[in-house]
Motif scaffolding. Structure first.
Motif, mmCIF file in Angstrom:
data_model
loop_
_atom_site.group_PDB
_atom_site.id
_atom_site.type_symbol
_atom_site.label_atom_id
_atom_site.label_comp_id
_atom_site.label_asym_id
_atom_site.label_seq_id
_atom_site.Cartn_x
_atom_site.Cartn_y
_atom_site.Cartn_z
ATOM 1 N N TYR B 33 0.820 -1.022 -0.041
ATOM 2 C CA TYR B 33 0.104 -0.030 0.053
ATOM 3 C C TYR B 33 0.916 1.319 -0.007
ATOM 4 O O TYR B 33 1.883 1.275 0.612
ATOM 5 N N LEU B 34 0.311 2.457 -0.480
ATOM 6 C CA LEU B 34 1.095 3.550 -0.549
ATOM 7 C C LEU B 34 0.167 4.658 -0.157
ATOM 8 O O LEU B 34 -1.104 4.527 -0.085
ATOM 9 N N PHE B 35 0.573 5.615 0.738
ATOM 10 C CA PHE B 35 -0.208 6.454 1.577
ATOM 11 C C PHE B 35 0.527 7.977 1.291
ATOM 12 O O PHE B 35 1.815 8.079 0.993
ATOM 13 N N TRP B 36 -0.300 8.915 1.219
ATOM 14 C CA TRP B 36 0.295 10.400 1.455
ATOM 15 C C TRP B 36 -0.351 10.852 2.624
ATOM 16 O O TRP B 36 -1.738 10.753 3.052
ATOM 17 N N ARG B 50 -4.697 7.107 -0.317
ATOM 18 C CA ARG B 50 -4.347 5.628 -0.081
ATOM 19 C C ARG B 50 -4.568 4.913 -1.266
ATOM 20 O O ARG B 50 -5.591 4.907 -2.010
ATOM 21 N N GLN B 51 -3.381 4.008 -1.675
ATOM 22 C CA GLN B 51 -3.444 3.472 -3.051
ATOM 23 C C GLN B 51 -2.952 2.096 -2.689
ATOM 24 O O GLN B 51 -1.970 1.693 -2.042
ATOM 25 N N GLU B 52 -3.874 0.977 -3.247
ATOM 26 C CA GLU B 52 -3.484 -0.459 -3.184
ATOM 27 C C GLU B 52 -2.524 -0.826 -4.556
ATOM 28 O O GLU B 52 -3.138 -0.565 -5.639
ATOM 29 N N ALA B 53 -1.591 -1.416 -4.440
ATOM 30 C CA ALA B 53 -0.494 -1.638 -5.280
ATOM 31 C C ALA B 53 -1.295 -2.462 -6.476
ATOM 32 O O ALA B 53 -0.839 -2.425 -7.556
ATOM 33 N N TYR B 54 -1.988 -3.407 -5.960
ATOM 34 C CA TYR B 54 -2.632 -4.256 -6.999
ATOM 35 C C TYR B 54 -3.972 -3.534 -7.708
ATOM 36 O O TYR B 54 -4.282 -4.202 -8.736
ATOM 37 N N ALA B 72 7.651 1.798 -12.556
ATOM 38 C CA ALA B 72 8.607 3.047 -12.371
ATOM 39 C C ALA B 72 8.723 3.286 -10.867
ATOM 40 O O ALA B 72 9.532 4.209 -10.325
ATOM 41 N N LYS B 73 7.982 2.553 -10.074
ATOM 42 C CA LYS B 73 7.920 2.997 -8.264
ATOM 43 C C LYS B 73 7.922 4.154 -7.979
ATOM 44 O O LYS B 73 8.604 4.994 -7.265
ATOM 45 N N SER B 74 6.855 4.854 -8.565
ATOM 46 C CA SER B 74 6.547 6.297 -8.269
ATOM 47 C C SER B 74 5.050 6.619 -8.070
ATOM 48 O O SER B 74 4.140 5.817 -8.427
ATOM 49 N N PHE B 75 4.847 7.435 -6.976
ATOM 50 C CA PHE B 75 3.641 7.750 -6.458
ATOM 51 C C PHE B 75 3.488 9.234 -6.227
ATOM 52 O O PHE B 75 3.794 9.526 -5.177
ATOM 53 N N SER B 76 3.184 9.947 -7.098
ATOM 54 C CA SER B 76 2.790 11.332 -6.982
ATOM 55 C C SER B 76 1.527 11.786 -6.618
ATOM 56 O O SER B 76 0.581 11.251 -6.864
ATOM 57 N N LEU B 77 1.491 12.853 -5.836
ATOM 58 C CA LEU B 77 0.397 13.389 -5.309
ATOM 59 C C LEU B 77 0.021 14.758 -6.084
ATOM 60 O O LEU B 77 0.910 15.749 -6.058
ATOM 61 N N ALA B 93 4.310 7.507 2.394
ATOM 62 C CA ALA B 93 4.565 6.435 3.096
ATOM 63 C C ALA B 93 4.342 4.995 2.283
ATOM 64 O O ALA B 93 3.300 5.037 1.578
ATOM 65 N N PHE B 94 5.282 3.955 2.637
ATOM 66 C CA PHE B 94 5.000 2.696 2.012
ATOM 67 C C PHE B 94 4.708 1.706 3.256
ATOM 68 O O PHE B 94 5.366 1.764 4.234
#
Lengths: 111, 113
Positions: B33-36, B50-54, B72-77, B93-94
């Motif tokens: 999961y990825l979070f801001w 919040r974003q689920e990787a799947y 690309a392992k990128s997660f911009s807000l 956050a990861f």
């Protein structure tokens, strides 16, 4: 909606004293986490509990210990306090990372 | 071990404009999961999105949206229609299989009137 409750909000201790921080997770959340955030720093994971058992451990000093009780509340015990322990301590709770929620934090100042 | 990198220590934007905060991460896990999180001067940690990787679809929450590029392992807000109340420190956050969060160093966002 119920949130994560931490107490106390503020705590001032002298060097070498002991402090106990408390955390009451959201009802039915099965995991509790503790984080330490120093001034100007990002939060650092200390320890977590899943169903009252320690599930993971991070950069937690040996002077610190924690446990989760039968009612799911958790306590972080800090002994022989040092000036560098001054920080904001967050508790968070989650249910399989769904609804990962932080408490308001306890600001510990060691003088 | 996972790492999270926020390459912008500080950013500023004019009220009502759009701003994008960058975040990259490194992991060998496939499910995560990825979070801001937003941390205003009150120091409360507030979940923004919040974003689920799947999930391939990018998460959105009102004025907040993410651009999740798994390869690309990128997660911009992206914050649209910026408001003065958006002024805060933003942490990416990861959350991996062990559910603990690894945070980036944060980006201090200032919204100017």
């Amino acid at each position: 909606a119920a949130g994560v409750i931490q107490s106390p909000r503020h705590l001032i201790k002298e060097k070498r004293e002991t402090a106990t921080l408390k955390c009451y997770p959201i009802p039915r959340h099965d995991t509790v986490y503790w984080y330490q955030q120093g001034p100007g720093q990002d939060p650092q994971f200390l320890i977590s509990f899943y169903e009252k058992m320690q599930s993971d451990k991070g950069s937690i000093p040996d002077r610190f210990s924690a446990q989760q009780f039968s009612d799911y509340h958790s306590e972080l015990n800090m002994s022989s306090l040092e000036l560098g322990d001054s920080a904001l301590y967050f508790c968070a709770s989650s249910l399989v990372t769904h609804g990962y929620t932080f408490g308001s934090g306890t600001r510990l100042t060691v003088v | 071990a996972q790492t999270v990198t926020q390459s912008q220590p500080e950013m500023s934007v004019q009220e009502a404009e759009t701003v994008t905060l960058s975040c990259t991460y490194d992991t060998s896990e496939n499910n995560y999961y990825l979070f801001w999180y937003k941390q205003p001067p009150s120091r409360q940690m507030i979940l923004v999105i919040r974003q689920e990787a799947y999930k391939q679809q990018n998460a959105t929450e009102n004025r907040f949206s993410v651009n999740f590029q798994k390869a690309a392992k990128s997660f911009s807000l992206k914050i649209s229609d910026s408001q003065l109340g958006d002024t805060a420190m933003y942490f990416c956050a990861f959350g991996g299989s062990n559910y603990k969060l690894t945070f980036g160093k944060g980006t201090l966002l200032t919204v100017n009137p």
